[in-house]
Design an enzyme around this catalytic site. Structure first.
Site, PDB file in Angstrom:
ATOM      1  N   LYS A  95       3.341   1.704  16.240  1.00  0.00           N
ATOM      2  CA  LYS A  95       4.498   1.461  15.299  1.00  0.00           C
ATOM      3  C   LYS A  95       4.603   2.711  14.335  1.00  0.00           C
ATOM      4  CE  LYS A  95       6.432  -1.513  11.908  1.00  0.00           C
ATOM      5  NZ  LYS A  95       6.033  -2.567  10.925  1.00  0.00           N
ATOM      6  N   GLN A  96       3.466   3.117  13.712  1.00  0.00           N
ATOM      7  CA  GLN A  96       3.490   4.241  12.543  1.00  0.00           C
ATOM      8  C   GLN A  96       2.082   4.730  12.664  1.00  0.00           C
ATOM      9  OE1 GLN A  96       3.420   0.500  10.253  1.00  0.00           O
ATOM     10  NE2 GLN A  96       2.979   1.936   8.651  1.00  0.00           N
ATOM     11  N   GLU A 134       1.150  -2.077  13.175  1.00  0.00           N
ATOM     12  CA  GLU A 134       1.231  -3.444  13.148  1.00  0.00           C
ATOM     13  C   GLU A 134       1.656  -3.816  14.536  1.00  0.00           C
ATOM     14  OE1 GLU A 134       4.111  -3.954   9.673  1.00  0.00           O
ATOM     15  OE2 GLU A 134       2.305  -4.098   8.440  1.00  0.00           O
ATOM     16  N   TRP A 161       0.771  -1.345   0.165  1.00  0.00           N
ATOM     17  CA  TRP A 161      -0.023   0.022   0.081  1.00  0.00           C
ATOM     18  C   TRP A 161       1.047   1.413   0.098  1.00  0.00           C
ATOM     19  CZ3 TRP A 161      -1.471   2.833   4.450  1.00  0.00           C
ATOM     20  CH2 TRP A 161      -0.928   3.158   5.449  1.00  0.00           C
ATOM     21  N   ASP A 162       2.217   1.148   0.306  1.00  0.00           N
ATOM     22  CA  ASP A 162       3.002   2.014   0.249  1.00  0.00           C
ATOM     23  C   ASP A 162       2.863   2.870  -1.086  1.00  0.00           C
ATOM     24  OD1 ASP A 162       3.656   0.134   2.031  1.00  0.00           O
ATOM     25  OD2 ASP A 162       5.938   0.410   2.024  1.00  0.00           O
TER      26      ASP A 162
END
Ligand code: BGC
Length: 764
Positions: free
Chosen positions: A595-596, A483, A354-355
């Protein structure tokens, strides 16, 4: 953190050899031209530690999956980035002794990536057992203008003696992947032919049957060869060129190579085409080949450079990122995509996450012709049927795009990601919206976009669960972008983006009904859409549950987020970071640490739907809980920080992305570069500091200047206009290079920018 590269705005140079960090330098010194790419390996033999890597876009191998507990829905095989036949090799002997930089004494070693011209250069002095010296200079590039061609110039100058030099340029198909799941070799041999002028090697991938022909031809300058020869064995061809050089005399071997594949030519013709291409390159000669390559790169920098004055580290960082993105994907071939490691390493099966849609599309859309962004969308359109199969394997209607893919099939096999990180579907729909909003190419919706929106909406409509007690739709058992939490319920980002996906599909449907009714009927008949389905999409969209934390006035990461112990990163022992290298997975999953970007990712995507206070509250709540252990994270936080006026914080977060690989922040650059997050660091500048947004059908720029920089400037390709934006102390300027006048919203005011004129505004 040990730094091994010197700082220069246009070069990345490794001074002295670093045998312990050779893999790191090889990753950083990678070059590519979209068709193929390679790590910064040495041409001559090297017995020290090295990861040999040459990669060809779209040539992959389906490696048999290896997992502990098999779960229905896992792919049996998945596509792996394949180490391809080595065509850079030039074995060299001086006075009968093979050159190997791990064995010889070497002085003045430099390996350098020239970013302006996209070429790899090395220079060093070899010292033999008797203390005699030979200067060596090497230049290698992969042609930007002839995508199947690469060339190497390899020059030897004995300083104080007459040297006998034997060059052996070769092609080697006997190559392996270090990360092969079962240690298999992925290539089989087809044919080879060695000739004193043009030699060729043809290999074929096992199972996928990609035929790859590599041809080479050489020339010698500075001396006449004393002897030439050609040799071959299975999967290998070589030439031998023996010559003599007097003290101070330079002899230069030029090796031309061409790589053709059955992706572009009938498999029976790849060999003839490789030979033709290499002969054309040879006829053109080094100077003219290199010159046309440099001109193509000049054009890339003219349209896509970012200039930063007053901070050479930042300047080098962003240019390195732009360079490596351009090495990875050039956009001419809609079958290709942007691998997270590009052509710089083997790690990661597949190439497309998906990046691409979430992080890379804006970069390509704003720095290159819009057809290139369109090709990125077409890639997903072309995989739609595979995405439908993928959803059906998991027992769902509609299309679920794979988490990672090369050919449309799933390349991931950890259930909590493969089956649960379904938010990727919305990013693919969002990219359609983002592209159409930026380019105004509404025809794309009728031609391709709506089909993807329809099938992804169908998936969401099937994947949601109705909760009658609350009369809401929920999405259970998911992993959000974060994640570090798996199998959670109602990830705010996933639910919000799913509802948005349904809403956008309905909006596009109304648009097509008005402007392309025939086409709409055709698509819906092809896709067997029942009238009740869109009605249901509307209901689900309206009743989607979006968790909220009342006491903080923020969106809830997921249902049980507040039941976790509420700690912040500054309460952690710094030695525990990064968590993923120090904590058990169980401990990570139970912790509050993110995480992000997750909620923040939603605020970034659906930016104009949230007011400043909402962005501020969510930023203040989530940023202290985020460890940014994905390279994709800090850029999004940096953009939101800039938007809410936290300019110092925006800059601090930006620094974490810009030099990730050059400074080896995550201690894993030796495996390859973090290509997709490089686009994020570009976004931090252009969206974050430059304040680029497109809303109300207009380009908005709302820039500020980080205090540490004197001035910065970037270019934007926008609907056929080329705009140059410059921000210096107290001033912001926008200039249109050529073109017709264009209206933009510049620091809140609508202005018309005429061709070749500069508008200047005071920064508050
Ligand atoms: C991130 C994902 C990303 C993947 C590939 C992971 O670490 O969590 O969001 O898609 O890397 O870059």
């Amino acid at each position: 953190m040990k730094k091994i590269f010197s700082v220069d705005p246009w070069k990345v140079t490794e001074m002295d050899m670093h045998p312990q960090d050779n893999r790191l330098a090889e990753s950083v010194m990678s070059i590519g031209n979209g068709h193929m790419g390679m790590r910064g390996n040495f041409e001559e033999d090297y017995s020290g530690d090295s990861l040999q890597g040459t990669y060809i876009g779209g040539v992959y191998y389906p490696d048999k999956t290896r997992v502990g507990w098999w779960k229905i829905g896992y792919p049996e095989y998945y596509a792996k980035v394949l180490n391809a036949p080595n065509f850079i090799g030039i074995r060299t002997a001086v006075d009968g002794v093979n050159v190997d930089l791990a064995q010889w004494d070497v002085e003045n070693f430099e390996r350098s990536l020239d970013m302006r011209r996209s070429c790899l250069q090395r220079s060093f002095t070899l010292v033999d057992n008797s203390g005699r010296r030979i200067d060596v200079a090497v230049t290698r590039f992969l042609s930007r203008s002839r995508r199947e061609v690469g060339a190497i110039r390899y020059a030897f100058t004995p300083k104080d003696h007459r040297a006998d030099i034997l060059f052996t340029p070769y092609l080697d198909g006997d190559v392996y992947n270090e990360d092969a799941n079962y240690g298999e070799q992925f290539w089989s041999h087809v044919s080879q032919s060695a000739d004193s002028s043009t030699s060729c090697l043809t290999m074929e991938t096992k199972k996928t049957a990609f035929v790859v022909s590599t041809a080479m031809r050489w020339s010698l300058d500075g001396a006449d060869p004393d002897r030439t020869d050609a040799g071959e064995k299975q999967s290998y061809v070589e030439n031998q060129v023996q010559c003599r050089a007097e003290p101070g005399q330079t002899v230069t071997l030029t090796k031309y190579a061409a790589v053709t594949t059955s992706r572009d030519w009938p498999s029976t013709e790849t060999e003839a085409m490789a030979v033709q291409r290499v002969n054309e390159a040879y006829e053109a000669g080094w100077d003219s080949l290199f010159d046309e390559h440099c001109r193509a790169w000049k054009q890339i920098w003219t349209e896509g450079d970012v200039v930063i004055e007053g901070d050479d580290e930042a300047q080098q960082g962003v240019r390195f990122n732009i360079l490596q993105l351009q090495h990875t994907y050039t956009g001419e071939d809609p079958r290709l995509n942007i691998g997270p490691k590009g052509f710089t390493g083997e790690k990661y099966g597949g190439s497309t996450y998906w990046d691409t849609e979430a992080y890379c599309l804006p970069f390509y859309m704003s720095t290159m012709d819009h057809s290139i962004a369109r090709n990125l969308l077409l890639y997903r359109y072309n995989h739609l049927e595979k995405a439908i199969e993928n959803a059906s394997k998991l027992g769902c209607e509609g299309a679920l795009y794979p988490m990672v893919t090369m050919n449309g099939e799933e390349c991931h096999n950890e259930w909590e990601i493969t089956f649960e990180e379904i938010h990727r579907n919305a990013a693919i729909s969002y990219a359609i919206f983002n592209y159409v909003r930026y380019t105004k190419d509404k025809q794309y919706l009728a031609d391709y976009g709506y089909e993807v929106l329809l099938e992804t909406s169908r998936y969401w409509a099937d994947r949601v669960s109705y909760q009658p007690r609350k009369d809401v739709y929920m999405i259970l058992g998911v992993t959000g972008p974060n994640e570090y939490e798996n199998n959670i319920n109602n990830n705010w980002y996933t639910n919000t983006m799913a509802a948005w996906n349904l809403e956008y599909a309905l909006e596009v449907r109304s648009y097509l009904r008005q402007h392309h009714p025939e086409r709409l009927r055709e698509i819906e008949a092809k896709r067997n859409l029942h009238e009740q389905e869109p009605e249901q999409w509307q209901v689900i969209r309206d009743k989607m549950y979006k968790p909220f934390i009342e006491e903080h006035g923020v969106f809830a990461q997921q249902d049980l987020f507040m039941d976790k112990e509420q700690l912040t990163v500054d309460q952690l022992d710094p030695d525990d970071l990064p968590l993923n290298q120090n904590w058990s997975w169980d401990r990570i999953l139970r912790s509050v640490f993110i995480k992000q970007a997750d909620v923040l990712q939603g605020l970034f995507f659906l930016n104009d739907r949230f007011d400043q206070q909402t962005k501020q509250r969510n930023f203040d709540f989530y940023e202290p809980r985020t460890v940014h252990e994905s390279s994709l994270s800090p850029c999004v936080y940096s953009i939101i920080a800039g938007e809410i006026g936290r300019t110092d914080k925006a800059y601090e977060l930006y620094l974490r992305t810009a030099r990730l690989d050059l400074d080896n922040y995550n201690n894993d650059t030796e495996d390859g570069l973090h290509i997709t997050s490089m686009a994020g660091s570009w976004m931090s500048i252009v969206y974050g500091f430059g304040g680029l947004r497109v809303c109300d059908d207009q380009l908005h720029l709302n820039p500020f200047k980080p205090a540490a920089w004197e001035r910065y400037a970037f270019k934007l390709v926008f609907r056929g206009h080329l705009l140059r934006v410059e921000i210096a102390e107290g001033k912001a300027k926008v200039t249109q290079e050529g073109g017709k006048p264009v209206d933009i919203v510049f620091l809140g005011k609508t202005v018309s920018v005429p061709a070749d004129e500069t508008l200047e505004v005071d920064l508050h």
